[in-house]
Design a protein around this motif. Structure first.
Motif, PDB file in Angstrom:
ATOM      1  N   LYS A   1      -5.402   6.537  -7.759  1.00 31.87           N
ATOM      2  CA  LYS A   1      -3.836   6.035  -8.091  1.00 31.87           C
ATOM      3  C   LYS A   1      -3.916   4.871  -8.822  1.00 31.87           C
ATOM      4  CE  LYS A   1      -2.175   7.689  -3.500  1.00 31.87           C
ATOM      5  NZ  LYS A   1      -1.584   7.313  -2.157  1.00 31.87           N
TER       6      LYS A   1
ATOM      7  N   ARG B   1      -8.074  -1.702   1.578  1.00 30.37           N
ATOM      8  CA  ARG B   1      -7.257  -0.904   2.450  1.00 30.37           C
ATOM      9  C   ARG B   1      -7.592  -1.637   4.064  1.00 30.37           C
ATOM     10  NH1 ARG B   1      -8.531   5.440   1.960  1.00 30.37           N
ATOM     11  NH2 ARG B   1     -10.522   4.764   2.487  1.00 30.37           N
TER      12      ARG B   1
ATOM     13  N   LYS C   1     -13.909  15.650   5.370  1.00 30.79           N
ATOM     14  CA  LYS C   1     -14.061  14.159   5.548  1.00 30.79           C
ATOM     15  C   LYS C   1     -15.709  13.927   5.632  1.00 30.79           C
ATOM     16  CE  LYS C   1      -9.539  13.236   7.332  1.00 30.79           C
ATOM     17  NZ  LYS C   1      -8.978  12.531   8.806  1.00 30.79           N
TER      18      LYS C   1
ATOM     19  N   GLY D   1     -12.957  10.700   1.342  1.00 34.91           N
ATOM     20  CA  GLY D   1     -12.112  11.424   0.508  1.00 34.91           C
ATOM     21  C   GLY D   1     -10.828  10.383   0.060  1.00 34.91           C
ATOM     22  N   THR D   2      -9.976   9.715   1.179  1.00 38.34           N
ATOM     23  CA  THR D   2      -9.070   9.176   0.759  1.00 38.34           C
ATOM     24  C   THR D   2      -9.142   7.711   0.325  1.00 38.34           C
ATOM     25  OG1 THR D   2      -9.225   8.010   3.079  1.00 38.34           O
ATOM     26  CG2 THR D   2      -8.008   9.970   2.937  1.00 38.34           C
ATOM     27  N   ALA D   3     -10.551   7.427   0.134  1.00 41.97           N
ATOM     28  CA  ALA D   3     -10.833   6.307  -0.728  1.00 41.97           C
ATOM     29  C   ALA D   3     -10.858   6.601  -2.329  1.00 41.97           C
ATOM     30  CB  ALA D   3     -12.334   5.497  -0.469  1.00 41.97           C
ATOM     31  N   TYR D   4     -11.359   7.915  -2.496  1.00 42.71           N
ATOM     32  CA  TYR D   4     -11.272   8.517  -3.735  1.00 42.71           C
ATOM     33  C   TYR D   4      -9.904   8.632  -4.359  1.00 42.71           C
ATOM     34  CZ  TYR D   4     -16.225   9.018  -3.485  1.00 42.71           C
ATOM     35  OH  TYR D   4     -17.578   8.777  -3.342  1.00 42.71           O
ATOM     36  N   ILE D   5      -9.096   9.138  -3.432  1.00 40.70           N
ATOM     37  CA  ILE D   5      -7.783   9.237  -3.737  1.00 40.70           C
ATOM     38  C   ILE D   5      -6.949   8.177  -4.079  1.00 40.70           C
ATOM     39  CG2 ILE D   5      -5.421  10.078  -2.900  1.00 40.70           C
ATOM     40  CD1 ILE D   5      -7.143  12.151  -1.350  1.00 40.70           C
ATOM     41  N   HIS D   6      -7.218   7.066  -3.071  1.00 37.79           N
ATOM     42  CA  HIS D   6      -6.650   5.611  -3.254  1.00 37.79           C
ATOM     43  C   HIS D   6      -7.103   5.011  -4.542  1.00 37.79           C
ATOM     44  CE1 HIS D   6      -4.877   2.001  -1.748  1.00 37.79           C
ATOM     45  NE2 HIS D   6      -5.942   1.374  -2.061  1.00 37.79           N
TER      46      HIS D   6
ATOM     47  N   ASP E   1     -12.710  -0.967   2.670  1.00 39.01           N
ATOM     48  CA  ASP E   1     -11.935  -0.733   3.912  1.00 39.01           C
ATOM     49  C   ASP E   1     -12.254  -1.743   5.030  1.00 39.01           C
ATOM     50  OD1 ASP E   1     -11.033   1.865   2.888  1.00 39.01           O
ATOM     51  OD2 ASP E   1     -12.228   3.004   4.052  1.00 39.01           O
TER      52      ASP E   1
ATOM     53  N   LEU F   1     -10.823   4.547   6.509  1.00 32.29           N
ATOM     54  CA  LEU F   1     -10.169   5.506   6.380  1.00 32.29           C
ATOM     55  C   LEU F   1     -10.735   6.750   5.870  1.00 32.29           C
ATOM     56  CD1 LEU F   1      -6.941   3.705   5.346  1.00 32.29           C
ATOM     57  CD2 LEU F   1      -7.274   4.787   7.691  1.00 32.29           C
TER      58      LEU F   1
END
Length: 245
Positions: A92, A77, A190, A84-89, A50, A81
């Motif tokens: 992908k 990134r 989060k 949770g969004t790091a894992y989602i990223h 991040d 951020l």
């Protein structure tokens, strides 16, 4: 039976997602240790950084020259951020059918990865989670107050939520990729609460969860990111989960 397991192991691929922020001093060592402890396993390491100002990404790029860009994926990134969004990223970009999530600060030792994989293959579990709170597990490097805070958080969550696992706030886990995608899509928390919400949601959905004892080691380099605001968020998250699960 043994030959069948070996064949299955050869077919599996493990995507290891490591979120980072200012982990320049740790990331090379954790990557080295993953390669050391998984010599016969098909895996990739996905570093989700991040926007670390300390040069973490430069170190990862050097590691790519050593191990290959197909084994070390840098998926950066622009700024912090959230976990949770790091894992989602990272998800992908994951090409494996299993996903490991672990911290970059060496609190999660890669020597336990073979135990996670073995437990999953023996039981067919959808999730294998590391636990500090069974025989063979523990914590090293925490003072008494930190231990009491963590234990108290777990006891409180167990009393209210009955999740069926012994270590709710741990974040060292192996998931079937499809299960992680399903669970993570239903999470809204989060930060510190996120790991707890994931395992509670998974339990409520009826996924098969197994545990492996681990010793959690306080970060080797750098400073801990847990503070008073995280504890407040944890308590708010606990109430939210009590109401919504």
């Amino acid at each position: 039976m043994g030959e069948e397991k070996e064949r299955q192991k050869e077919k599996n691929k493990y995507s290891i997602i490591i979120p980072t922020y200012n982990e320049r001093l740790n990331i090379a060592l954790i990557v080295f240790l993953v390669f050391k402890h998984l010599p016969d396993i098909d895996f990739e390491i996905i570093v989700v950084d991040d926007g670390s100002p300390d040069g973490t990404q430069d170190i990862v790029k050097q590691l790519q020259l050593v191990y290959g860009e197909n084994r070390i994926l840098l998926r950066a990134r622009p700024r912090k951020l959230g976990l949770g969004t790091a894992y989602i990223h990272g998800l992908k970009h994951a090409s494996g059918n299993f996903v490991v999530i672990m911290d970059a600060d060496l609190s999660h030792h890669p020597k336990y990865l073979p135990s996670f994989i073995k437990k999953q293959m023996e039981t067919g579990a959808s999730i294998v989670t590391g636990t500090r709170y069974v025989k063979g597990g523990g914590v090293h490097g925490w003072n008494l107050m930190r231990k009491l805070t963590s234990r108290g958080a777990n006891v409180l969550a167990h009393t209210l939520l009955w999740p069926g696992v012994s270590d709710l706030t741990g974040s060292y886990r192996l998931y079937r990729k499809s299960v992680l995608e399903d669970v993570i899509a239903s999470c809204v928390s989060k930060g510190y609460v996120f790991q707890m919400e994931m395992i509670v949601r998974a339990s409520r959905k009826g996924y098969h969860i197994e545990e492996v004892p681990i010793t959690f080691v306080d970060r080797v380099y750098g400073s801990s990111k847990l503070g008073g605001s995280e504890i407040v968020e944890y308590l708010k998250g606990l109430v939210y989960l009590l109401v919504t699960t």
